[in-house]
Design a protein around this motif. Structure first.
Motif, PDB file in Angstrom:
ATOM      1  N   LYS A 171       2.296  -4.817   3.052  1.00 34.15           N
ATOM      2  CA  LYS A 171       3.697  -3.817   3.638  1.00 34.15           C
ATOM      3  C   LYS A 171       3.220  -2.430   3.508  1.00 34.15           C
ATOM      4  CE  LYS A 171       6.870  -1.814   0.952  1.00 34.15           C
ATOM      5  NZ  LYS A 171       6.392  -0.746   1.708  1.00 34.15           N
ATOM      6  N   TRP A 222     -14.569  -0.141  -5.659  1.00 35.62           N
ATOM      7  CA  TRP A 222     -13.647   1.388  -6.041  1.00 35.62           C
ATOM      8  C   TRP A 222     -12.422   0.141  -6.373  1.00 35.62           C
ATOM      9  CZ3 TRP A 222     -13.309   6.850  -4.544  1.00 35.62           C
ATOM     10  CH2 TRP A 222     -11.686   6.461  -5.479  1.00 35.62           C
ATOM     11  N   VAL A 249       0.575  -0.994   0.088  1.00 34.97           N
ATOM     12  CA  VAL A 249      -0.100   0.080   0.183  1.00 34.97           C
ATOM     13  C   VAL A 249       0.795   1.333   0.017  1.00 34.97           C
ATOM     14  CG1 VAL A 249      -2.362  -1.148   1.424  1.00 34.97           C
ATOM     15  CG2 VAL A 249      -0.141  -0.197   2.345  1.00 34.97           C
ATOM     16  N   TRP A 262       0.935   5.587   0.970  1.00 32.33           N
ATOM     17  CA  TRP A 262       1.639   6.214   1.907  1.00 32.33           C
ATOM     18  C   TRP A 262       0.098   7.880   1.846  1.00 32.33           C
ATOM     19  CZ3 TRP A 262       1.024  11.484  -0.047  1.00 32.33           C
ATOM     20  CH2 TRP A 262       2.283  11.384  -1.186  1.00 32.33           C
ATOM     21  N   LEU A 282      -4.538   1.919  -9.040  1.00 35.31           N
ATOM     22  CA  LEU A 282      -3.076   2.331  -9.720  1.00 35.31           C
ATOM     23  C   LEU A 282      -3.517   3.862  -9.833  1.00 35.31           C
ATOM     24  CD1 LEU A 282      -1.853   0.394 -11.995  1.00 35.31           C
ATOM     25  CD2 LEU A 282      -1.103   0.485  -9.812  1.00 35.31           C
ATOM     26  N   GLU A 329       7.204   3.114   2.760  1.00 36.82           N
ATOM     27  CA  GLU A 329       8.158   3.967   3.956  1.00 36.82           C
ATOM     28  C   GLU A 329       7.772   5.362   4.601  1.00 36.82           C
ATOM     29  OE1 GLU A 329       8.301   2.569   0.539  1.00 36.82           O
ATOM     30  OE2 GLU A 329       9.072   3.949  -0.194  1.00 36.82           O
ATOM     31  N   CYS A 383      -5.675   9.298  -5.791  1.00 42.62           N
ATOM     32  CA  CYS A 383      -5.543   8.812  -7.096  1.00 42.62           C
ATOM     33  C   CYS A 383      -7.268   9.673  -7.388  1.00 42.62           C
ATOM     34  CB  CYS A 383      -5.545   7.290  -6.578  1.00 42.62           C
ATOM     35  SG  CYS A 383      -6.980   6.329  -5.141  1.00 42.62           S
ATOM     36  N   GLU A 442      -0.766  12.649 -14.299  1.00 46.15           N
ATOM     37  CA  GLU A 442      -1.287  12.586 -12.662  1.00 46.15           C
ATOM     38  C   GLU A 442       0.688  13.192 -11.691  1.00 46.15           C
ATOM     39  OE1 GLU A 442      -0.734   9.291 -10.476  1.00 46.15           O
ATOM     40  OE2 GLU A 442      -2.232   9.195  -9.413  1.00 46.15           O
ATOM     41  N   GLY A 491      -0.604   1.623  -6.010  1.00 54.81           N
ATOM     42  CA  GLY A 491       0.869   2.881  -5.675  1.00 54.81           C
ATOM     43  C   GLY A 491       0.326   3.361  -6.783  1.00 54.81           C
ATOM     44  N   SER A 492       1.078   3.438  -7.612  1.00 50.13           N
ATOM     45  CA  SER A 492       2.009   4.252  -8.272  1.00 50.13           C
ATOM     46  C   SER A 492       1.897   3.217 -10.191  1.00 50.13           C
ATOM     47  CB  SER A 492       3.062   4.578  -8.774  1.00 50.13           C
ATOM     48  OG  SER A 492       4.082   4.220  -8.694  1.00 50.13           O
TER      49      SER A 492
HETATM   50  P1  NAD Z   1       4.555   4.120  -4.938  1.00 46.65           P
HETATM   51  O1  NAD Z   1       3.731   3.234  -6.131  1.00 46.65           O
HETATM   52  O2  NAD Z   1       5.936   4.645  -5.114  1.00 46.65           O
HETATM   53  O3  NAD Z   1       4.573   2.839  -3.367  1.00 46.65           O
HETATM   54  C1  NAD Z   1       3.661   2.799  -3.699  1.00 46.65           C
HETATM   55  C2  NAD Z   1       3.741   1.206  -3.251  1.00 46.65           C
HETATM   56  O4  NAD Z   1       4.920   0.382  -3.340  1.00 46.65           O
HETATM   57  C3  NAD Z   1       5.101   1.077  -1.144  1.00 46.65           C
HETATM   58  O5  NAD Z   1       5.051   0.016   0.006  1.00 46.65           O
HETATM   59  C4  NAD Z   1       6.385   1.036  -1.600  1.00 46.65           C
HETATM   60  O6  NAD Z   1       7.757   0.857  -1.052  1.00 46.65           O
HETATM   61  C5  NAD Z   1       6.271   0.016  -2.450  1.00 46.65           C
HETATM   62  N1  NAD Z   1       7.078  -0.490  -3.513  1.00 46.65           N
HETATM   63  C6  NAD Z   1       7.621   0.636  -3.944  1.00 46.65           C
HETATM   64  N2  NAD Z   1       8.853  -0.098  -5.099  1.00 46.65           N
HETATM   65  C7  NAD Z   1       8.816  -0.982  -4.947  1.00 46.65           C
HETATM   66  C8  NAD Z   1       8.950  -2.421  -6.259  1.00 46.65           C
HETATM   67  N3  NAD Z   1       9.240  -2.356  -6.858  1.00 46.65           N
HETATM   68  N4  NAD Z   1       8.274  -3.354  -5.601  1.00 46.65           N
HETATM   69  C9  NAD Z   1       7.339  -3.765  -4.670  1.00 46.65           C
HETATM   70  N5  NAD Z   1       6.847  -2.769  -4.006  1.00 46.65           N
HETATM   71  C10 NAD Z   1       7.298  -1.161  -4.409  1.00 46.65           C
HETATM   72  O7  NAD Z   1       3.214   4.335  -4.716  1.00 46.65           O
HETATM   73  P2  NAD Z   1       2.975   6.065  -3.444  1.00 46.65           P
HETATM   74  O8  NAD Z   1       3.937   7.368  -4.045  1.00 46.65           O
HETATM   75  O9  NAD Z   1       3.570   4.938  -2.325  1.00 46.65           O
HETATM   76  O10 NAD Z   1       1.522   6.233  -4.203  1.00 46.65           O
HETATM   77  C11 NAD Z   1       1.048   7.515  -4.732  1.00 46.65           C
HETATM   78  C12 NAD Z   1       0.609   6.248  -6.034  1.00 46.65           C
HETATM   79  O11 NAD Z   1      -0.300   5.816  -5.363  1.00 46.65           O
HETATM   80  C13 NAD Z   1      -0.869   7.083  -6.850  1.00 46.65           C
HETATM   81  O12 NAD Z   1      -0.035   7.448  -8.138  1.00 46.65           O
HETATM   82  C14 NAD Z   1      -1.597   7.186  -6.642  1.00 46.65           C
HETATM   83  O13 NAD Z   1      -2.551   7.887  -7.993  1.00 46.65           O
HETATM   84  C15 NAD Z   1      -1.736   5.919  -6.142  1.00 46.65           C
HETATM   85  N6  NAD Z   1      -2.432   5.556  -5.323  1.00 46.65           N
HETATM   86  C16 NAD Z   1      -3.860   4.871  -5.810  1.00 46.65           C
HETATM   87  C17 NAD Z   1      -5.304   4.359  -4.971  1.00 46.65           C
HETATM   88  C18 NAD Z   1      -5.515   3.785  -5.791  1.00 46.65           C
HETATM   89  O14 NAD Z   1      -7.198   3.272  -5.405  1.00 46.65           O
HETATM   90  N7  NAD Z   1      -6.510   3.880  -6.978  1.00 46.65           N
HETATM   91  C19 NAD Z   1      -4.477   4.650  -4.022  1.00 46.65           C
HETATM   92  C20 NAD Z   1      -3.814   5.547  -3.428  1.00 46.65           C
HETATM   93  C21 NAD Z   1      -2.621   5.689  -4.425  1.00 46.65           C
END
Ligand code: NAD
Length: 476
Positions: free
Chosen positions: A174, A445, A148, A150, A249, A177, A282, A379, A226-227
């Motif tokens: 997880k 969602w 997840v 942050w 995403l 960080e 997001c 984004e 995440g991203s």
């Molecule tokens: P991120 O992708 O950088 O990190 C997300 C998670 O992935 C963190 O726990 C990170 O430590 C982990 N991670 C990083 N590198 C990794 C790897 N190589 N393998 C596996 N895990 C790894 O995203 P972020 O900056 O924490 O969050 C922002 C993003 O999340 C934005 O793009 C946002 O749109 C998206 N988001 C989407 C939703 C949704 O429901 N669609 C909700 C919240 C956030």
């Protein structure tokens, strides 16, 4: 130094090589630190979840429901501490931190109810063929990895944890960080409730820890929020092992404002859609499509509303918007301000970092943004709103859909027939009509196109952790 990993029912020190600083973004200063979990600790967490699975999936669903109710209650009992840590580590205003906590509580309560209904879902399947009976069994997928971000730590974790545990899965979570302290509450609650060891494991760390989990061959499924860049790596790992993945995403969502709207009401919705959580959503409605007939009245009022937002430290001031949560995010948003200047965009509000300590930026509005501008297509994840005008309903739909993302959209119109028609035509996972960011646990969602694969919340969120089995018997 904080003890921060919950593995097989024990709190343990991290043995990884990364030291994680936990920051107060309003001051731009660390207030705690912890060592990341090592790859071998991720192994231990997956092994613990594997050995806890047979007993946990055999518990009756009502017993699992009781644990989920316990999570909801215990979250409520920790209210002040959880609100404060979100304000301090995320920079959320108090009322937003409260909303997040209430969302997490509602999620655990809802999936407790769905868990109780599970036995009735295992039912006979009527067959046209004579001589056979068949029945359905919904079984837990197994051991699931949950990764997840942050921006809504309590919420994104609850949306995965509650249905996974309800389904009978065991999990390794997880957290990000950037906000590693917040989800520790889930481990503390598991301890307090006597959740069997290994059912819930929490490992903290950066990319290395996330990759160790998402590449792990001991998982039956990975659910990631995440991203897009990390999501595609996670999907590659899943494809290498031919195993299911849910991806939540990014987004670049539209808010469409027709000229029959009440201007002040529309301004309120637009501002909320870009300033809540300092735009780090997001689902931020960061592309404003405003109809010609209302644009000249609306844009100056929108400018004033954004400029009047009280931006500051949520722990010491009465604020509408806090800082960005991390320095990396602050630098990223600042780089978009620079791009906007290079592209010669017309800036009606903000467009700069604030001249004070911490990671603050001004609520920002660019108008008449070209369709090929990076600010219109990418984004940004900050309080940066880009606006364009439209003439007709068809044009609004076409522009709203012209995105590689498809998470959400908002439609504002006094003509409800039209609003419903536009909602049906939008290529997204969730549309709000005359409201903004109203998320209910009963509705789904998730997004279309580049915004992800699968759905969370509602019964779909539970199905994501279930496998369907049919048993067919010959009556012979
Ligand atoms: P991120 O992708 O950088 O990190 C997300 C998670 O992935 C963190 O726990 C990170 O430590 C982990 N991670 C990083 N590198 C990794 C790897 N190589 N393998 C596996 N895990 C790894 O995203 P972020 O900056 O924490 O969050 C922002 C993003 O999340 C934005 O793009 C946002 O749109 C998206 N988001 C989407 C939703 C949704 O429901 N669609 C909700 C919240 C956030």
């Amino acid at each position: 130094m904080t003890t921060s990993h919950y593995i097989a029912g024990h709190w343990v020190e991290g043995q990884g090589s990364d030291c994680i600083s936990v920051n107060d973004p309003a001051l731009g200063q660390p207030f705690a630190e912890l060592m990341a979990a090592s790859v071998s600790q991720v192994d231990q967490a997956v092994a613990a979840a594997r050995s806890a699975l047979p007993a946990w999936k055999s518990t009756c669903a009502s017993e699992r429901a009781a644990f989920l109710r316990g999570f909801a209650e215990q979250l409520g009992q920790r209210r002040e501490a959880l609100v404060t840590v979100q304000m301090r580590n995320n920079g959320k205003p108090r009322h937003e931190a409260e909303i997040d906590l209430d969302d997490a509580i509602a999620t655990f309560g809802y999936y407790a109810e769905l868990a109780e209904q599970l036995p009735s879902k295992n039912r006979t399947v009527p067959l046209a063929a004579p001589g056979f009976t068949a029945r359905t069994r919904l079984e837990p997928v197994g051991v699931v990895g949950l990764i997840v971000p942050w921006n809504f730590p309590l919420v994104t974790s609850a949306w995965k944890l509650a249905p996974a545990l309800a389904a009978g899965c065991t999990v390794v979570l997880k957290p990000s960080e950037v906000t590693p302290l917040i989800e520790q509450a889930y481990g503390q609650i598991a301890d307090a409730l006597g959740l069997p060891a290994g059912v819930l494991n929490i490992v903290n760390g950066k990319a290395e820890t996330g990759a160790a989990l998402s590449n792990h061959n001991g998982l039956d499924k990975l659910s990631f929020t995440g991203s897009n860049s990390v999501g595609s790596q996670v999907m590659r790992s899943a494809s290498a092992q031919c195993r299911p993945v849910t991806l939540e995403l990014g987004g670049k969502s539209a808010i469409v404002v027709f000229d029959d709207c009440d201007v002040d009401q529309a301004v309120e919705w637009i501002v909320a859609g870009i300033s809540w959580n300092a735009g780090q959503m997001c689902s931020a409605t960061s592309r404003l499509l405003v109809q010609d007939g209302i644009a000249d009245a609306l844009l100056p009022r929108l400018q004033a509303a954004l400029e009047n937002l009280r931006v500051g430290n949520p722990l010491t001031e009465e604020v509408d918007m806090g800082p960005l949560t991390s320095q990396a995010q602050w630098l990223k948003v600042a780089s978009y301000f620079a791009t906007a200047r290079e592209e010669g965009l017309q800036c009606l509000a903000g467009g700069h970092a604030l001249d004070r300590e911490g990671w603050f930026v001004s609520p920002t509005l660019y108008t008449d943004v070209p369709k090929d501008s990076r600010l219109w297509t990418e984004e940004i994840f900050g309080p940066v709103l880009c606006a364009r005008r439209f003439a007709t309903e068809e044009q609004a739909i076409a522009e709203a859909n012209d995105s590689r993302f498809g998470l959400v959209a908002t439609v504002c119109s006094a003509d409800l027939e039209r609003a419903e028609r536009v909602a049906d035509a939008l290529e997204v996972g969730h549309v709000w009509i005359n409201s903004v960011q109203a998320v209910f646990v009963e509705t789904s969602w998730g997004g279309t196109k580049g915004s992800g694969i699968g759905r969370e919340l509602g019964p779909w969120g539970l199905s994501a952790y279930q496998s369907i089995k049919h048993v067919t018997r010959c009556l012979g």
